[in-house]
Design an enzyme around this catalytic site. Sequence first.
Site, PDB file in Angstrom:
ATOM      1  N   SER A  65      31.657 -19.961   7.899  1.00 21.65           N
ATOM      2  CA  SER A  65      30.591 -19.460   8.985  1.00 21.65           C
ATOM      3  C   SER A  65      29.421 -18.869   8.478  1.00 21.65           C
ATOM      4  CB  SER A  65      31.237 -18.604  10.192  1.00 21.65           C
ATOM      5  OG  SER A  65      32.293 -19.328  10.630  1.00 21.65           O
ATOM      6  N   GLN A  66      28.355 -18.727   9.336  1.00 20.14           N
ATOM      7  CA  GLN A  66      27.225 -18.077   8.884  1.00 20.14           C
ATOM      8  C   GLN A  66      27.384 -16.464   8.781  1.00 20.14           C
ATOM      9  OE1 GLN A  66      24.379 -18.676  11.698  1.00 20.14           O
ATOM     10  NE2 GLN A  66      22.882 -17.227  10.967  1.00 20.14           N
TER      11      GLN A  66
END
Length: 215
Positions: A65-66
């Site tokens: 994930s970012q």
Amino acid sequence: MFEDNYRQRGLRNKLVKKLLEKGICDQRVLAAIGKVPRHAFFDDALLGHAYEDKAFPIGEGQTISQPYTVAFQTEKLKIQPGDKLLEIGTGSGYQAAILLEMGAKVYTIEYNRKLYERTRDFLPTLGYEPYFFYGDGSKGIPAKAPYNKIIVTAGAPVIPTALTDQLAEGGILLIPVGDRERQKMLRITKVKNELKKEEFDSFAFVPLLGDQGWK
Ligand code: SAH
């Protein structure tokens, strides 16, 4: 085998500053992001991108994930040291590492066998030791319930009742819910067996599969 030098620490501090600018203000979350060596989760070919605020492929069609998304979810969970927490979607193990840094006791479940095995073997080499499970996390892990916190790191079509059922009194479920492309981040808090629901920004997660996920 893996090195954490001044250059990487410098990049990590820059990332922390960027997250602060983007509105993450819980110092404990920022400290955890500043500590976990995100570059250790990257293949050599992508190493130069480890401290960009972007999601990246980790194989098996999945992503790490970012950092902003990880920080956002972690902040909204209001983690307290000693929280018993269930994470659905182990993936790379990065989010689990952040939660462990914050003092949670982490149970994490992954539906993709190869990712499960890879992260189960890799994450402890960095000193992060959650309890790893393989299977369909849309059903939670009833045998270990209840949990103070549940975080879903894949996009769900609905709020799985299995997960709200496994929340402790006062517990919080953080889950992105929507269609396959975009989801609203929801925070469900269980108070005296009632579910209070709050809605936050939109995000784009990979789909939650399984019984209460996408077919
Ligand atoms: N938390 C991860 C993000 C992983 S992306 C990280 O920090 O890197 C979402 C993950 O959810 C993928 O690895 C995907 O395989 C997994 N997933 C999808 N449906 C699932 C389910 N029903 N149970 C458990 N994991 C699931």
